[in-house]
Design a protein around this motif. Structure first.
Motif, short mmCIF file in Angstrom:
data_model
loop_
_atom_site.label_atom_id
_atom_site.label_comp_id
_atom_site.label_asym_id
_atom_site.label_seq_id
_atom_site.Cartn_x
_atom_site.Cartn_y
_atom_site.Cartn_z
N THR A 622 -4.18 -40.53 -58.40
CA THR A 622 -4.68 -41.33 -59.67
C THR A 622 -5.27 -40.77 -60.83
OG1 THR A 622 -6.87 -41.94 -58.81
CG2 THR A 622 -5.16 -43.14 -57.79
N ARG A 635 -10.69 -48.33 -65.84
CA ARG A 635 -9.20 -48.54 -65.23
C ARG A 635 -8.80 -47.58 -64.37
NH1 ARG A 635 -8.07 -49.54 -69.99
NH2 ARG A 635 -8.58 -51.96 -69.64
N MET A 637 -5.09 -45.88 -63.26
CA MET A 637 -3.55 -45.76 -63.78
C MET A 637 -2.99 -45.02 -62.61
SD MET A 637 -4.02 -44.50 -67.71
CE MET A 637 -5.60 -43.40 -67.40
N ILE A 654 -3.79 -42.93 -76.51
CA ILE A 654 -3.01 -42.29 -75.53
C ILE A 654 -3.65 -41.70 -74.42
CG2 ILE A 654 -0.79 -43.23 -76.62
CD1 ILE A 654 -0.22 -40.11 -76.86
N THR A 657 -0.91 -37.58 -68.43
CA THR A 657 -1.39 -37.36 -67.07
C THR A 657 -0.07 -36.50 -66.40
OG1 THR A 657 -0.33 -39.40 -65.84
CG2 THR A 657 -3.06 -39.04 -66.69
N ARG A 665 3.03 -38.11 -67.53
CA ARG A 665 3.18 -39.81 -67.90
C ARG A 665 2.23 -40.03 -69.08
NH1 ARG A 665 5.06 -43.02 -62.99
NH2 ARG A 665 5.93 -41.25 -61.70
N TRP A 667 0.36 -43.12 -71.18
CA TRP A 667 -0.23 -44.33 -70.90
C TRP A 667 -1.11 -45.00 -72.16
CZ3 TRP A 667 0.08 -45.67 -65.56
CH2 TRP A 667 0.34 -44.32 -64.73
N ASN A 668 -1.10 -46.24 -72.31
CA ASN A 668 -1.99 -46.96 -73.27
C ASN A 668 -3.34 -47.12 -72.45
OD1 ASN A 668 -3.30 -49.06 -74.45
ND2 ASN A 668 -1.40 -49.55 -75.54
N ILE A 669 -4.31 -46.49 -73.09
CA ILE A 669 -5.63 -46.40 -72.46
C ILE A 669 -6.17 -47.84 -72.65
CG2 ILE A 669 -6.15 -43.93 -72.76
CD1 ILE A 669 -7.84 -44.65 -75.03
N GLY A 672 -3.71 -49.85 -69.82
CA GLY A 672 -3.19 -49.07 -68.79
C GLY A 672 -1.66 -49.04 -68.47
N GLU A 673 -1.10 -49.52 -69.46
CA GLU A 673 0.43 -49.75 -69.42
C GLU A 673 1.01 -48.35 -69.42
OE1 GLU A 673 4.36 -51.35 -72.06
OE2 GLU A 673 2.28 -51.45 -72.78
N LEU A 674 2.01 -48.09 -68.58
CA LEU A 674 2.87 -46.80 -68.68
C LEU A 674 3.81 -46.69 -69.77
CD1 LEU A 674 3.66 -43.85 -67.33
CD2 LEU A 674 5.23 -45.35 -65.85
#
Length: 755
Positions: A622, A635, A637, A654, A657, A665, A667-669, A672-674
């Motif tokens: 994670t 959050r 992710m 953003i 990871t 990947r 992500w929107n911080i 949490g959207e990928l």
């Protein structure tokens, strides 16, 4: 001095002299063609050279004796077809070849799919990593360019690629008078290589499992090669035709090793297997002559020899024992105990008129045994971890031992004293097998490793001395920044130091000493407008330094295990994380611990911070977002299917990871959207960075697949930079710092180049 007789001279001249004249005439024609093609290319410019010239000039030049002179032309090295040129240059042991040609051969395996601009960039990077000067101008189409590098130089070697899995076995012999290498690997194939040209000759296919061992030999005057595989068989092949002659069946589990020899005039083979047995075979008939049983676990290594006229078999076992057998009687003469783990390799020789066995295994020790008395004679060290392969021979009048180990090193040492003669570094992963041979009289080592490569090493020349300023071991991490208008890089490594480099001047680094173990994480920042450096290491501490003077300002203690990652953030905080499963926030003015971030179920490998946000990634697969002011977890992710090794934060809001599942990947911080998966790597990703090139947002990922990739986050396009064993990346403006097991390189990225 005796003169040749007239009759003799007359008898030879009708055949030999016309042949020699024809050969000389052909060479003259080839030389003339090569010179003319080169003249035309220089008039048109090598970048505009005719495709025929790019492809065939090297072959004409080799046939005409012009290749050494041509290979000194850097523009030609960039423009030529890299596959054809590498084949023409061979393994690079010709003393007449210029240094530039050997630099080309070091990286030729990386150039096959590159355009000329990337070839030039790779050639320069290779040269700078070896501390060599190469006067190459930056081509307009080069998307990256090496500006600076500090690495430990490696012995000259040529990389041979073809296996698609780990290389488990290597051997060297002559086939019809030509030097060849035999290799076996995890891709279930055995391969035969022309060592003079550095090119593949033949692929032997038939095993249904990995090829664990390979031994060339002779049977009734004809050459053979014998392979041992994970499919519980050994196979005898005709190496000239690549045809299978016989399959030796009898073992019930994988065959780990094989040795060839003669007992009572009969050609025999000896195999050791995971079924805990050793078998002696009649190589003419394929009949099992004897089964030696007594080991409790798998037999990892075998050797066949003689003691005072008695044929013996020496075996190394997974149970840490070595056994010496009477090969005729099938009885055990000695059980040699001394190893503390599996015995992976056995080799035999005569030393001071005493028959000895040298054994190596899971520990770093190598033990030398007196085979007459069954006693330990001496202990040899050198490798950091397990020893997988041993070869004994003579080198420059000295009895030597060549070894390959789990530390990815190949070591050539004096067998009597253990004194190291050469340390050959270049493989990225553990070395599984080593062999010695000669190419045109020059001694070479051939090695195979888990990095899927075979390497041919020049043993004639020593390795260039390492400068005092380079790290003496792996470099784990880098950071980029500026101090008083000067561009700087900060690095940390296994030698327990961090080093601050002036990228604008050729001067020694500022060495930060204080850690008592590996330095794994580094960061640059400011404290009261003064530049500071932050480091973290395996001594469980983080340390803050004055980046102008190197003075240690503060030690931050609290972690109970390795500190793997560090970051500096706003306002005046340090963020550290490690194997105690926590991340910690510190006040860098006072060294006070402000918060402990708990939530990961396992070690934390990476941290990043931007504004009041922190990001961590760990072994639990994670990535987690935290509020640095309160220590609250914001959050989780989830989506990676393996360890998360690296994280970064960037604009606009953003997170990046990456890890062992080979993906990066985005992500929107806030939600949490990928947003995107970057799937181009084929091995674990160990380092990432976010930044901008001009107005283009970019990501950088460094992986164990020998590439670093630069991604355009607007459209998802990317390009690859060849860089083996990447352990760290840092991006600052247009500069990109890369670290690996040899050192650090700083590249400039072209902001207008097409990604």
């Amino acid at each position: 001095m005796a003169r040749p007789s007239t009759a003799s001279t007359t008898r030879r001249s009708p055949t030999i002299w016309p042949r020699r004249c024809a050969m000389r005439a052909k060479a003259d024609v080839e030389a003339a063609i090569a010179r003319r093609l080169r003249e035309l290319a220089e008039v048109d410019g090598w970048a505009n050279a005719n495709p025929y010239t790019a492809h065939y000039l090297a072959l004409h030049a080799r046939s005409g004796g012009e290749l050494a002179a041509l290979a000194a032309d850097l523009d030609f090295l960039v423009a030529a077809d890299p596959v054809v040129l590498a084949g023409a240059l061979g393994t690079g042991l010709d003393p007449d070849l210029p240094d530039a040609a050997r630099t080309f051969l070091r990286c030729a395996h990386e150039l096959r799919t590159h355009q000329p601009g990337e070839r030039a960039a790779t050639l320069l990077l290779t040269a700078r990593q070896q501390g060599e000067r190469l006067g190459l101008p930056r081509p307009a189409d080069a998307r990256w360019w090496c500006e600076w590098a500090r690495s430990r130089p490696t012995g000259y070697h040529r990389v041979l690629e073809g296996h698609t899995g780990p290389v488990y076995a290597v051997a060297v012999a002559e086939l019809d008078g030509e030097p060849v290498a035999f290799t076996g690997g995890g891709d279930s194939t055995a391969r035969i290589w022309d060592l003079r040209a550095g090119s593949p000759l033949r692929v032997l296919e038939g095993h249904a499992g990995g090829v664990n061992a390979i031994v060339p030999g002779e049977l009734d005057g004809e050459p053979i090669v014998v392979t041992a595989g994970g499919d519980a068989t050994a196979r005898i092949w005709d190496p000239r035709r690549g045809s299978l002659l016989r399959v030796l069946k009898g073992h019930t589990y994988g065959v780990r090793s094989i040795a060839l020899g003669r007992i009572g005039g009969r050609p025999v083979g000896v195999t050791g297997s995971d079924d805990a047995s050793v078998r002696l075979w009649d190589m003419r008939t394929g009949e099992t002559l004897q089964v030696l049983q007594g080991h409790r676990y798998g037999v990892r290594s075998v050797a066949l020899g003689e003691v005072d006229g008695t044929p013996i078999v020496v075996t190394g076992n997974h149970d840490a024992s070595v056994r010496v057998w009477d090969a005729r009687a099938g009885s055990v003469r000695f059980v040699l105990d001394g190893h503390t783990g599996p015995v992976r390799t056995v080799a035999l020789t005569m030393l001071d008129e005493t028959p000895v066995a040298v054994t190596g295994g899971a520990g770093a020790r190598m033990l030398v045994w007196d085979l007459r008395e069954g006693v330990l004679r001496q202990e040899l060290t050198g490798h950091l971890y397990g020893v997988n392969s041993i070869v004994l021979s003579e080198f420059q009048g000295t009895a030597i031992i060549l070894t390959g180990g789990d530390d990815a090193a190949v070591r050539l040492s004096d067998l009597r004293t253990g004194t190291p003669l050469r340390v050959l570094e270049g493989h990225r992963l553990r070395v599984r097998s080593v062999a010695l041979g000669r190419i045109d009289g020059a001694p070479v080592a051939v090695t195979g490793a888990y990095d899927r490569t075979v390497r041919v090493w020049d043993l004639t020349h020593g390795i260039a001395p390492q400068g005092d300023d380079a790290h003496s071991d792996w470099v784990r991490a880098a950071a980029l920044g500026s101090i008083d208008g000067t561009r700087v890089a900060l690095t940390g490594g296994h030698d327990g130091t961090a080093r601050l480099w002036n990228l604008d001047a050729n001067e020694p680094p500022l060495i930060l000493r204080g850690h008592t173990d590996w330095v794994r994480g580094v960061a640059l920042g400011a404290l009261d407008e003064a530049p500071v450096a932050l480091t973290g290491g395996d001594d469980s501490t983080a340390r803050l330094w004055d980046a102008r003077t190197g003075e240690q300002l503060r030690i931050m203690e609290g972690h109970t295990d390795w500190v793997r990652a560090v970051a500096l953030g706003y306002p005046d905080i340090a963020l550290t994380a490690g194997d105690d499963t926590t991340a910690r926030i510190w006040n860098i003015h006072t060294g006070e611990q402000l918060n402990v971030l708990e939530g990961h179920d396992g070690p934390i490998f990476s941290v990043a911070t931007r504004g009041p946000i922190a990001l961590t990634g760990g072994q639990d697969g994670t990535a987690r977002l935290w509020d640095t002011r309160t220590g609250e977890q914001l959050r989780i992710m989830e989506g990676h299917t393996d360890w998360v090794r690296a994280v970064a934060l960037g604009y606009p809001d953003i997170a990046l990871t990456a890890g062992d599942d080979t993906t990066a990947r985005i992500w929107n911080i806030h939600t949490g959207e990928l947003l995107r998966v970057l799937p181009a790597h084929t091995a674990a990703i160990h380092a990432v960075a976010l930044g901008h090139l001009g107005d283009t947002p970019v990501a950088v990922t460094g992986a164990r697949d020998r590439t670093v990739r630069v991604w355009n986050l607007t459209d998802g396009s990317h390009y690859a930079i060849p860089f083996a064993g990447c352990t760290g990346v840092a991006l600052h403006d247009r500069l990109l710092a890369l670290t690996n097991h040899h050192g650090v390189a700083v590249l400039s990225l072209h902001p207008e180049a097409e990604l």
